[in-house]
Every structure is written in structure tokens, then in C-alpha cells.
Write an enzyme that holds these catalytic residues in place. Sequence first.
Site: not given
Lengths: 475, 449
Positions: A83, A158, A182
Site C-alpha cells: 500500500k 481505503s 480499510s
Amino acid sequence: MKLNELTIKRAREGLRNKNFSSVELTRACLEQIKKHNKNLNAFITVTEKKALEDAKNADQHINNLAIGQFNNYPLLGIPIAHKDLFSTKGIKTTAASKVLEDYIPAYDATVVKKLKDAGAVIVGKTNLDAWAHGSSGENSDFGPAKNPWNTEYVPGGSSSGSAVSVASDMCLAATGTDTGGSIRLPASFNNIVGLKPTYGRVSRYGIIAMASSLDSIGHFTKTVEDSALFFDITSGQDIFDATTLPNPTESFTKNLEKGIKGMRIGFPKILKENSQELEYLGYFEIAKRLIQKLGAELIPIDIKHEECAIACYYIIQPSEVSSNLARYDGIRFGNNRENFGDEAKRRIMLGTYTLSAGYYDAYYKKAMQVRTLIKKDFDEAFKNVDALISPVSPTPPWKLGEKISDPLKMYLSDVFTVTANLAGIPGLALPIGFTKNRLPVGMQILGPHFSEAKLFQIGHAYEQATEWYSQKPNL
Amino acid sequence: MNYKPVIGLEVHVELKTKSKMFCSCKADYFGEKPNTNTCPVCLGLPGALPVPNKKAIEGCVMIGLALNCKINNFSKFDRKNYFYPDLPKGYQISQYDQPFCTNGYVYLGGETNRHLPSGTKKRIRIRRVHMEEDTAKLIHQGQDSLIDFNRSGVPLVEIVTEPDFESAKEVVEYLKKLQQIVRYLNVSDADMEKGNMRLEPNISLMINDKGLRIKKTLPKYKVEVKNINSFRFAEKAIEYEIKRQTEILSEGKTPVQETRGWDEDKQKTVTQRIKEEAQDYRYFPEPDIPPIRFSDSDIASIECIMPELPDVKMQRFTNIYRLSAYDAEILTRDRKIAEYFDETTVIGFHHEIKRKRIANYIINRKIDINKILPAELIQIIIKDNQKSSLDEDKLSKVIAQILIENQKAVTDYKNGKVQAIGFLIGKVKQHFPKADTRQIKNVLEKSLK
């Protein structure tokens, strides 16, 4: 089966037996990225050259390793993605915000380093809601990632890009962060496995902070077994993170095959109020029945203060966000503050307000008290059951743009996930089927602090019985 | 109208730990090339996290204990949010409502306080002693402002008093005392010029009703003074402020609540920042650092490793060693000298050398304690003793001669003018310039009987 579609476990077997090389495996992933990233927007940065170099080194390493040493490098030659919130030395780390558009970290996050040391090959940095603020992936300053099962739909956020990259076989696993759902939400929207570990079990050092007391560092994999393998590497105490705790010595894969016969598994007594689509709830009912069939006892559980969770979360989280984003002033690195997007600005203002003199007691302090009550509720519940199961999201994936103009509606999609973050407990999200429109549906298994091994045990049993992971999106 | 100063103090002391407060960078930044002792943590880079320095916390607790504070069993760090270019994270990690140490006190000697009978001690209450991190250093060069992060994250202990001071002299006495204590504890050099001890007095005046009406309420304003980097400046700045505020109040006005800075060139304080309202720092518990718990035995074990403090030493030297307050004060000023004295007395005991004599040597002869070992000092004293006792016969002869030659002084002395002996001592000293005056006096007195 294509190489990039393999699980970590299978890929390792293939590499060890020299059925294929890490370069071939990595190239297969990079080709998949080349083919589909334009459409899916899973990656912000692809590190092709470095990945191939690392894969080459991994292959040499595999050739030189004595038998038995292979296990010292549990991810040797395995392509993964991070990420874009994880600091990677020498590789741009943007948090999907224009503020950090050109920021190149001088150091690796602890988790990044651990994975490197385990031999992993990094293929790139994945898209996300800027600063991890969001539930759909649409808050990225570099355009939203798309759901590989239907690109008109959101992939969930997210950690949107990480989930998409694993679901669309661009890599074998990817890291993520879960502050209010997330990891679990995008995992369930993409038919893959996502782990949100116990708070403090994985180092946060080097990962751009969203809300420090809630941030959990986890990952996406294709199977539960891979998730456990990955967790063996990332978990454990870190001298650079004062909130981490020591690990047990045995592997998290230890209990995988033990099944769930005789286990007591709780489920939420009341769900309907929180869920917006009745049809969708049916999938969870089916999952419950299957759990029962596998030999576990189902017990209705009431988390009394759950109804306060969203309110509590949306005070604590922005408060911490407002403080954590203060360092992005553009003086030493990054662009100036005008580059913050709407959602970040919204949270900065909310958090600044709730921490202000005269409001602190009414908001932040109160929310922390409610948080303690929620923790207690879970402690009580886990006296009675081994684990809890619940849906991950109140709805299946929604269409891009559907909730973007209504932040409150967007916030409510976290209703089932934020409780685990408030309580600091682990949660494992895994697929339980598809909607009529062939959009993935998931559930989460929650357990007491440090119960990951048990969650893997339950998840693996369920996965073995359903094999949803064998379903692939039609790209 | 008569005004009484009301002064409170905030003192910051930088600890001389090996590493910084929350990272492993070197804490000693003095004379280092700018921005060479830095890392992601003290630069506030994305993702970096603080890990508290145990030694620094121990140092803070020691200071608290030395100032008679209560050490709290449960304590935590908080974030103090504000923007300034020398603060890379946008917040300072400090302590808000649960500091390590609270409610202490120190006593000042009576000498500096006219209002108290001599010998009476004045109690200064310590509100709190807490731990925080230093900021980076801003250097202004022409148009540019440069930032040196070597100082960023250096452990800093803040010591806050109640507004108990009534004069600049009291403040200076307190500061000297505090400096002495932290030096004794060896936790800081507390050098004001190097900036590892900084102070911010806040000063206001209240009407002195001379006991007609005792006003318990504090004045409605206060003036904070910064940029004070020596004890002398502190005294001058406070005295200047008292004068300035007296003038304003005498005109029937109220001084403005503000922060002023001491300007050494102009010998006055000047306005720096006018505080219209208190800044809101939006304190909240630092989520990156778990709360810190001290058991009573943890506190006791810190207490165990603390050295004997100056006040206790002073008492021991006067009450048990029977030294004069004057001698004891000089000997306890510096821990090294006090310990040297202690060591020497132990060796001296076996040679029947009195403590007072050792004290005299250390104080009057300015013994270099770094060069002369305690045992060597004892040898010197023994040699001197032998020398002076060898000369006793000769001394008696010379004295007899002098008494004959100075009949008037002898008569004066015998008639009760005791001070005449000084004249005679002087005469003897011409023959024995190095002899011990006391010894001469003893022999003289015997001869005069």
C-alpha cells in the site's frame, strides 16, 4: 494455471522444485499489471526494473541455498505489493495525496524490511484513498481504483489498490492498513482474504499514520493459509514501535487443519437495522449455516454499545488525524497544505474542533470512555464464545460516485468494522459468495486479542468447505 | 502605594543522556555540524514513531525526588499541538495532566529575604516536574531562517514553581540551588550560556496592604520574560520588570499581559508577543506511547541510586562534622569537592587529623582536587604538622625576645586590651611567614600568662 494466479504456498513449492523461476513468476505479475492496471488503477508506482533485479537475485539465492535453508526465507522470490502508505527506501511513497506526490522515503518501514528480509520481491506501490481516508478508494488524488469484478463498482477502501492487485493476480499478496475497516472491506469486495491483526501485533513504524491508536497493519492474500504464512513474517515486537508486543514462538499456520468442531461461535443478535439490503443479508445467513454444519455451535451475542461505535470512531479518528497530518507543512519535504483533498481537510477540521479547549471533554474524552465500554463488551462476549462472525459491510460494493457526495453515508459503510479497531481485536475477512450481479460478498471473523491463530483455523475450515478463492474475475 | 512582586518560574533543563528522548540519535549537539545527528524520528518524517528513553525518564524522576515531589504511579505523555518551523511533527510530545512528578518544594536560606528573620527558611512550592522533547534550533541569517535538527528531540525536563518568589534575589538563589541539584544528580550540565538550562519567569505586582487586608487573589495580568541566559540577566530583567510595572501601576493603569524579552544591549525588557488569549494546544494523550506506570519499588530503586543531595550534605557537615556554615556551604557547592572532602576525612581519621583542618586546606589553599589525591592531601597535612611542631622551641625563643622588645603591647594586653595580641602575632609572623597563625597565638597566650 498462470504463474501469477498461484497462491504463495503453491508458488513456493514451484520455486523450490525449480518448476519455474522467480523471474518468470515476477514477469507474469508485471505483465498482468501492464495489461490491466490502466483499467483498474491498482498501482500508483510499478517498480518493474527493481522487481526483476530482485527476482534475479532471488533465483540465484534459491540455487545457492542448501536444502533446509529455504525455510529461512519464507517469501523468497514471491512478488508482493505495498500500500502506498508504507515507507519504502528509495521508492516514491505518496499516500495517494498530491502533498506527497514526489516524496521518496529515506528508510524502510519495519514491515517492508521484514518482508524484504524474508526474500519478497516488491512489484510496486498500490493505490488507496488519500491518507487512507475513505471506504471506497475514490478519495485517491490519482484516480480511483476499480473493482475487477465489475469496473463500474468501487473496490472498497481505503486499501483499494492492494485488494485489487491481489484479486486480479497482479501479485501474490499485498500489504494494507486497517483503521476502521480499510483491509476487511476491500477484501470482502474483491473475493480475497484480508487480515486486520490485533492492535500492537504488527509494527506501525514507517507506515504513514492515519489514527495512531486505531491503525492496524495487515495484508491481503488469496487464501487463509497464505495470510497465516505472511503474518508469521510481519508480526512481532519492534524496538521502533513502543506499542508492539512480543510474539509467541510457534507458527500461525500450526492450527490450520484442526477444524472448528465444538467451537462456540457468536453472531450479532440484531443486524437488520444496520443493513440496507435484505437480499445481501441472506448470504451471511448461508455462511452461518455452513459454520454450524462444520460442527461449531452458534450463539447470538449482543455487543451493547455497538450502536455508539460509528459516532465514537468518527471522533477519535479525526482527532488523531488532525494531529498526525500537522507534519505535512511543506517545509522539509512534500508540497504545501493547499494540496490536501476535501476529505483530509474535513477530518483535520473535525479533529481540531473535537480536541479544542472546552470541547475536549464533551467529544474526545467521552468517545474514549465509550471506547472502553465497547472493549468491555467484547471482553464479556469472548468469555462465552471463541470468536464472532459478522458481515463486513452493510451493503455489497456500490457504484463509483454513488456515495462520494454524501460523506455521512460513506462513513456508515464502516458500521460493522470499526468496532474491532476500537476494541483493538483482530479480524479476518474472507469470501462467502457472490451477489446476483456477481459482486463478491465477505464476512469477518473477530476474536479476542492475540487470537489470530484461531481466526486462521476457523477461516481455513470455512475456506476448505467453500473454495471461493478458486473464482477469478473476468478481466 | 506599595507593591509586592509575585513571581513564578518555569525552568527547562536539558538532560545529558547519551541518546535523544525518542530515538537513538546522539543527544549532545553542542558544537556539532548542523543536521548531522538526525533520523526519521527526530526529523518527524512520515511514519516515524517515538520510543521513550528510559534513562531520561529516570533523570526526570530523580529531579522530582530531589525537589520533594510526589512521583505519580500512573503517568502518560501527551501531544501539545502547535505550528512552528522548529517543531517538525507539528506537535511536541510533552506531559499535560499526569506528569511524572507533582507538588514538591525547596527551601531557600534566610539570607536573601529581608522579611524573614535570619535563619528562617522560605519554602518555594514546586507545582510539577515533567518530561518533554526539545525543539530544533532556528538560526536567522539575513533573509534566511535555517533549521538545525540536532537539538530536535533532546530530553527536556520542565520544572514549574508556584508564584512564590517575591524578589529577583530569591529567584537567583532558587536557580543556583536548582542548578546545584541537577549537577549533583549528574543528569544535566545546567549551563545557562550553552542553553541547557533556560528560564522563563512570569512577573506581576500586587498591592501590598501591609497586613490590613490579606489579598489571596493573584494579579489579573502576568508578564513572561524570555531570552534570559545567565543568572545575572535574570536578576536584571526581573528588577527592571518590577520597576517598569510599578511605574505603570502608579499611573493607575494595568500592565499588558504579554511576553517580553530581555535586551542586554539596551538593559531593558522589550515586547515580543502580546497574548490576547491563551493559545489552545489541543492536548490529547500521545497514542504512540503506552502510559507509564511506576510501582513504589520502582521509585524506591531510583531513589537508591541518587547521590546525597547538597542540603543533606550541608546538614551533615555542620551538625555531625561541626563545620561552620560558611565552610560547609563552600564544600558542598560542588559534589566533587564535597565527595573529595568526605574521602579525605576518612583517611584523615586514621591519622588523627581534624575535619576542620582538612576543610581549611581545601578552602584556603585551593587544593586542586583533580591533581592531589585525598591520601596525598593527608600526607601534605602531616608533613606541615611535623614542620610546625619541630619549630616550637625556636618559636618560643623568638616570642620571648619579642615580648621583651614590645613592653607596651604586653602591658596593654594584660590590662584587658585583648586585641593587642594581633600586633604581637604580626611581629612573630615576620620571623615565620609560613607558620600557622593559630599556633603562634596559642604559644603567645601561654607566654603572656
